[in-house]
Scaffold this active site. Structure first.
Site, PDB file in Angstrom:
ATOM      1  CD  GLU A 380      -2.702   1.488   0.248  1.00  0.00           C
ATOM      2  OE1 GLU A 380      -3.545   0.637  -0.047  1.00  0.00           O
ATOM      3  OE2 GLU A 380      -2.555   2.565  -0.390  1.00  0.00           O
ATOM      4  CD  GLU A 449      -7.092   1.751  -3.823  1.00  0.00           C
ATOM      5  OE1 GLU A 449      -5.920   1.364  -3.666  1.00  0.00           O
ATOM      6  OE2 GLU A 449      -8.067   1.135  -3.374  1.00  0.00           O
ATOM      7  CD  GLU A 467     -10.270  -1.389  -5.639  1.00  0.00           C
ATOM      8  OE1 GLU A 467      -9.418  -0.491  -5.688  1.00  0.00           O
ATOM      9  OE2 GLU A 467     -10.885  -1.680  -4.595  1.00  0.00           O
ATOM     10  CD  GLU A 473     -11.898  -1.424  -1.175  1.00  0.00           C
ATOM     11  OE1 GLU A 473     -10.980  -1.814  -0.445  1.00  0.00           O
ATOM     12  OE2 GLU A 473     -11.741  -0.548  -2.042  1.00  0.00           O
TER      13      GLU A 473
HETATM   14  C1  NOJ Z   1      -7.963  -0.392  -0.709  1.00  0.00           C
HETATM   15  C2  NOJ Z   1      -7.900  -1.661  -1.504  1.00  0.00           C
HETATM   16  O1  NOJ Z   1      -8.904  -1.673  -2.494  1.00  0.00           O
HETATM   17  C3  NOJ Z   1      -8.056  -2.824  -0.566  1.00  0.00           C
HETATM   18  O2  NOJ Z   1      -8.114  -4.044  -1.267  1.00  0.00           O
HETATM   19  C4  NOJ Z   1      -6.926  -2.814   0.433  1.00  0.00           C
HETATM   20  O3  NOJ Z   1      -7.160  -3.824   1.383  1.00  0.00           O
HETATM   21  C5  NOJ Z   1      -6.852  -1.474   1.172  1.00  0.00           C
HETATM   22  N1  NOJ Z   1      -6.875  -0.361   0.250  1.00  0.00           N
HETATM   23  C6  NOJ Z   1      -5.586  -1.378   1.998  1.00  0.00           C
HETATM   24  O4  NOJ Z   1      -4.461  -1.364   1.180  1.00  0.00           O
HETATM   25 CA    CA Z   2     -10.158   0.335  -3.409  1.00  0.00          CA
END
Ligand code: NOJ
Ligand code: CA
Length: 679
Positions: A380, A449, A467, A473
């Site tokens: 991330e 993202e 994504e 989510e």
């Molecule tokens: C957003 C992502 O779409 C998700 O899959 C991820 O778990 C979180 N950010 C944390 O990185």
């Molecule tokens: Ca996301």
């Protein structure tokens, strides 16, 4: 009475002939003759085009061109210097995809324009007409004494004829995670692409782009009430849209066209408008099903950050690896293993390499290898691009030395460079840099993202999935996705390419966890329901319908154990060779069959409405008997009141069987067809 002299008459006649001839010359049709593009120059010398499908006007006269900073614009005042026509018909193979081979058959028209007043002002426009739509792009060729080019506005128009029904998301240069909307085009707002429309004569079109390289992402704007769409590019902080050198090639602007909604899904236009593969040895690139330490984090049952509920412990990762190995899943994702999560969404400064003390990456990867499981690393960035880019080399070296072949990246939150957005040229270049570095080190990429998919998987087949959609989510911590979300998504977002939607939630009401969620009281107060708005049969069907070469079985192990329906996920093969769209109505329902080896899998989904279909199984091999393992909504299933009611039956079928499929409101059905001699 007007008298025309013989000479004047002849002159007029020849001018008309020349202009007719010119117009006629600049018609480009697709190989089957159904798609027709007409290129025109207005009286002011402005390049324009129209598009028709089977004689139906789809795009009425629309302008083309670029506005540049510090240089004369490339909008009008042109004449045609030369025209080159060509045809191509090739079939190419891919390491993975919805189909193994792809036919790339088009007629091409290249138009070379020069300024009427100055022959130094040049713009080339290339059109390709396919049976499933068209693409066009700009080239600004080498210019004398100038070496850089700054686009301040791309002035491409899509003057859509009529006022079609439109399925769309709101344009936002920072996010594609939007609700889908359905309105007349004139009633829509600014649009993200792919945007899909149905005309009054039941033709379907979808506008998007292909091969977004070294350029900014395109959205579409229009005046309220109007159906004249104009391109809008995500800007740099100084307002410039694209900074380039010569020759500058824009992405392709694409319009997929079909007489059926399912035809859009089967179209290969986007990948065909990308460059051939650049990875010579693709043997390390493998489609997979995966699970991960993930949903528990979104449900607040475990944490990304260190502490008593830390999810990414060595022990927990091994538990997931054991489960994957025992259940025919090939990968395990672990989020929250590296330091930095304690300040997530505040400072967004991650340590991309140092693990938390309770996570031992060397041991976990060793254990995964021993069990034949791919460990999927997670990075991330929180949008902190300067920090991530500074560490990128070491991140790649780390994964390479660990022997990790897959990573998931994330860019949640704002891009931490003032004035930059997720979809501007700066980020388009960043996302590509990661893909290319990963390719050089045999690493597959799943980006969250991300920049939207524009088919670069053809050139870089390590760019597996992404994504770029309002994924699963959102059901964990927001108002969530409606039952029609995925029945629209199949005809909009999915036309761009694979998605990491993360389906497969079995406990759709979070029955064993929601009371422990910190935000639960807040949601109750606002009268909002946190849950997934589908039946569980639909969760299985989504794994087939929403194409991805990396399919996550997204729920927690605890929710899979002891569940008979989990057998479908165990048996599923996501390394597809072929597909058939069996029925399709945008926003309502879609049924897709996909082939892997000598088995077929079928996924059928509906929106809020219950449905019954008769589906001929003529895609099965003639003369073979198959065992159909059917995972269907139980007769009393309903996404809202009875989502977990699923029935599992075995039936013997053959290619002449017509199967009755019944879907509950918000439901779905998933089927595995396996030749009986294989059992
Ligand atoms: C957003 C992502 O779409 C998700 O899959 C991820 O778990 C979180 N950010 C944390 O990185
Ligand atoms: Ca996301």
């Amino acid at each position: 009475m007007i008298r025309i002299s013989h000479m004047t008459g002849l002159l007029l006649w020849s001018i008309i002939m020349i202009s007719c001839k010119q117009q006629h010359d600049l018609i480009l049709t697709s190989p089957n003759g159904q798609v027709e593009i007409n290129f025109l120059l207005s009286v002011e010398g402005r390049p324009q085009y129209t598009v028709a499908l089977d004689t139906e006007m789809i795009v009425d006269t629309s302008g083309l061109g670029l506005d540049l900073r510090k240089q004369p614009d490339l909008l009008a005042g042109f004449t045609i210097d030369k025209v080159i026509r060509s045809t191509k018909d090739e079939t190419w193979e891919r390491p993975w995809g919805e189909t193994r081979s792809v036919q790339n058959h088009y007629n091409e028209l290249k138009i070379f324009l020069v300024g009427q007043e100055s022959r130094g002002r040049r713009l080339n426009i290339y059109f390709r007409a396919f049976d499933d739509g068209l693409g066009f792009r700009y080239e600004v060729p080498d210019q004398e004494e100038v070496d850089s080019l700054f686009i301040i506005s791309e002035e491409t128009q899509f003057n859509i004829a009529g006022d079609p029904e439109t399925w769309w998301i709101k344009a936002d240069h920072d996010s594609y995670e939007k609700r889908f909307r359905q309105t007349r085009l004139s009633e829509s707002a600014s649009l993200g692409t792919p945007v899909t429309m149905k005309t009054a004569k039941n033709s379907f079109l979808s506008i998007h782009e292909a091969n977004l390289t070294n350029y900014a992402c395109m959205t579409l704007v229009h005046q309220e009430g109007s159906t004249l769409l104009e391109s809008e590019l995500a800007p740099w902080p100084d307002g410039v849209k694209v900074k380039a050198t010569f020759p500058m090639l824009s992405p392709w602007r694409t319009i997929q066209l079909s007489k059926t909604a399912g035809g859009l899904i089967e179209s290969n236009l986007i990948v065909n408008l990308n460059e051939p593969g650049r990875i010579e040895d693709t043997s390390w690139i493998k489609p997979m099903k995966y699970i991960g330490i993930w949903w528990s984090l979104h449900l607040f049952l475990e944490t990304w950050k260190a502490g008593p509920k830390h999810g990414a412990t060595t022990e927990n990762a091994k538990r997931y690896i054991d489960f994957a190995a025992a259940n025919n899943l090939q990968g395990v994702l672990v989020e929250g293993w590296n330091q930095g999560w304690d300040t997530w969404l505040t400072e967004d400064s991650f340590d991309y390499i140092t693990p938390y003390p309770d996570f031992d990456p060397v041991e976990v990867v060793r254990y995964a290898k021993e069990k034949g499981i791919e460990f999927i690393g997670h990075q991330e960035t929180g949008g902190n691009i300067p920090e991530f880019e500074a560490r990128l080399d070491s991140v790649i070296v780390m994964y390479k030395s660990l022997g990790v072949h897959a990573i998931k990246t994330g860019y949640a939150g704002k891009i931490r460079v003032p004035g930059q957005s997720h979809h501007g040229q700066f980020m388009v270049d960043h996302y590509r840099k990661v893909v290319e570095m990963a390719a050089a080190n045999k690493i597959m990429v799943n980006a969250h993202e991300p920049i939207k998919d524009t088919g670069i998987r053809r050139t870089w087949p390590n760019m597996m999935t992404r994504e770029g959609v309002r994924g699963m989510e959102w059901n964990a911590w927001s108002k969530g996705n409606s039952p029609s979300h995925t029945t629209i998504m199949a005809f909009t977002r999915m036309l761009a390419g694979p998605v990491d939607y993360t389906p497969g939630i079995f406990d759709v009401t979070f029955s064993n966890s929601r009371d422990r969620m910190p935000k639960w009281d807040e949601f109750k107060e606002r009268n909002l329901t946190l849950r997934v708005r589908t039946t569980i049969a639909k969760q299985l069907a989504l794994m087939v319908v929403l194409y991805s070469p990396m399919v996550m079985a997204a729920d927690r192990i605890e929710n899979y154990e002891g569940q008979p329906a989990f057998q479908f996920i165990r048996d599923l093969d996501v390394n597809w060779e072929d597909q058939r769209v069996l029925n399709a109505a945008i926003g309502e329902h879609v049924t897709i069959a996909r082939k892997a080896g000598n088995r077929w899998f079928l996924g059928s989904i509906t929106n809020e409405e219950a449905r019954e279909f008769e589906v001929p199984l003529d895609f099965l091999e003639k003369g073979k008997i198959y065992r159909a393992a059917i995972y269907a909504d139980a007769s009393n299933a309903h996404w809202e009141s009875n989502p977990h009611a699923i029935s599992h039956v075995l039936q013997t079928v053959a290619s002449d069987t017509v199967l009755k499929i019944r879907l509950a409101p918000g439901g779905g059905q998933a089927i595995e067809f396996k030749p009986i001699d294989q059992e």
